[in-house]
Write a protein that holds these residues in place. Structure first.
Motif, PDB file in Angstrom:
ATOM      1  N   TYR A   1      -5.989   2.267  27.156  1.00  0.00           N
ATOM      2  CA  TYR A   1      -6.590   3.551  27.489  1.00  0.00           C
ATOM      3  C   TYR A   1      -7.671   3.890  26.457  1.00  0.00           C
ATOM      4  O   TYR A   1      -7.518   3.551  25.275  1.00  0.00           O
ATOM      5  N   PRO A   2      -8.751   4.555  26.871  1.00  0.00           N
ATOM      6  CA  PRO A   2      -9.063   4.933  28.247  1.00  0.00           C
ATOM      7  C   PRO A   2      -9.470   3.727  29.090  1.00  0.00           C
ATOM      8  O   PRO A   2     -10.188   2.848  28.618  1.00  0.00           O
TER       9      PRO A   2
ATOM     10  N   LYS B   1      -9.786  16.330  28.322  1.00  0.00           N
ATOM     11  CA  LYS B   1      -8.598  16.773  27.581  1.00  0.00           C
ATOM     12  C   LYS B   1      -8.677  18.254  27.288  1.00  0.00           C
ATOM     13  O   LYS B   1      -9.703  18.758  26.828  1.00  0.00           O
TER      14      LYS B   1
ATOM     15  N   SER C   1       4.902  11.130  31.010  1.00  0.00           N
ATOM     16  CA  SER C   1       3.746  10.758  30.177  1.00  0.00           C
ATOM     17  C   SER C   1       2.454  10.986  30.944  1.00  0.00           C
ATOM     18  O   SER C   1       2.380  10.710  32.142  1.00  0.00           O
ATOM     19  N   THR C   2       1.461  11.501  30.230  1.00  0.00           N
ATOM     20  CA  THR C   2       0.141  11.704  30.819  1.00  0.00           C
ATOM     21  C   THR C   2      -0.933  11.196  29.862  1.00  0.00           C
ATOM     22  O   THR C   2      -0.737  11.188  28.637  1.00  0.00           O
ATOM     23  N   TYR C   3      -2.037  10.778  30.427  1.00  0.00           N
ATOM     24  CA  TYR C   3      -3.152  10.234  29.661  1.00  0.00           C
ATOM     25  C   TYR C   3      -4.443  10.792  30.264  1.00  0.00           C
ATOM     26  O   TYR C   3      -4.554  10.890  31.488  1.00  0.00           O
ATOM     27  N   TYR C   4      -5.396  11.119  29.399  1.00  0.00           N
ATOM     28  CA  TYR C   4      -6.642  11.715  29.851  1.00  0.00           C
ATOM     29  C   TYR C   4      -7.840  11.081  29.142  1.00  0.00           C
ATOM     30  O   TYR C   4      -7.748  10.677  27.979  1.00  0.00           O
TER      31      TYR C   4
END
Lengths: 107, 118
Positions: free
Chosen positions: A94-95, B65, B57-60
């Motif tokens: 990520y990203p 963000k 879980s989270t991802y940005y």
């Protein structure tokens, strides 16, 4: 972030020909590289993941190769339905990042 | 057959909020991570956010963000994207995508357009 540099941006070819599209990562992504096909009016289609693994349903004329930072999508014996836009995407970290796309047009 | 159908897009003023939804069918929704990917007009694809199969879980991406929130309702097989403090640069088509175990996107929706303009 991992920058993905895709080339060429445009590619003109005739049905029956073979073409290759390059995708270079700014650092090693092992073999975690996917290729997608974008066509008007259709949902994006996953063609290949992990560098060279064909997604179920992807015709065998598509192949992917490479590891580390340099990857190639090859389409052998182009069919009329292959004329589309192709994107690479690194799925190593990520990203998640995509290449800028290659538009494959009929010559 | 896997289907992902987005809704909730449209025109919104800068600084306002919008919530996108993605209705999933044809697979066991709570077995898969899900994501939003966007595409600005005449531009390439950009990953926006990912949520794990159970929502834990989270991802940005950095640019969203603190402004966007991805969530899911596994009972309804629905994915959401709450977009707050919208900016003109958020103008894009937003795609819902099923995310494979190795972080590629194996199914995509048709996309929903979001236009941020006064």
């Amino acid at each position: 972030d991992v920058q993905m540099t895709q080339s060429p941006s445009y590619l003109a070819a005739s049905p029956g020909e073979s073409v290759s599209i390059s995708c270079k990562a700014s650092k090693s992504i092992n073999t975690y590289l996917a290729w997608y096909q974008e066509k008007p009016g259709k949902t994006n289609k996953l063609l290949i993941y992990s560098g060279s693994t064909l997604q179920s349903g992807t015709p065998s004329r598509f192949s992917g190769s490479g590891s580390g930072t340099d990857f190639t999508l090859t389409i052998r014996s182009l069919e009329p339905e292959d004329f589309a836009v192709y994107y690479c995407q690194q799925h190593n970290e990520y990203p998640l990042t995509f290449g800028s796309g290659t538009k494959l047009e009929i010559k | 057959e896997v289907q992902l159908v987005e809704s909730g897009g449209g025109l919104v003023q800068p600084g306002r909020s919008m919530k996108l939804s993605c209705a999933a069918s044809g697979f066991t929704f709570n077995n898969y991570d899900m994501a939003w990917v966007c595409q600005a007009p005449k531009k390439g694809l950009e990953w926006v956010a990912t949520i794990s199969y159970d929502g834990s879980s989270t991802y940005y991406r950095d640019s969203v963000k603190g402004r966007f929130t991805i969530s899911r309702d596994n009972a309804k097989s629905t994915l959401y994207l709450q977009m707050d403090s919208l900016r003109s640069e958020d103008t894009a088509t937003y795609y819902c995508a099923r995310q494979g175990r190795e972080w590629y996107f194996d199914y995509w929706g048709q996309g929903v357009m979001v236009t941020v303009s006064s």
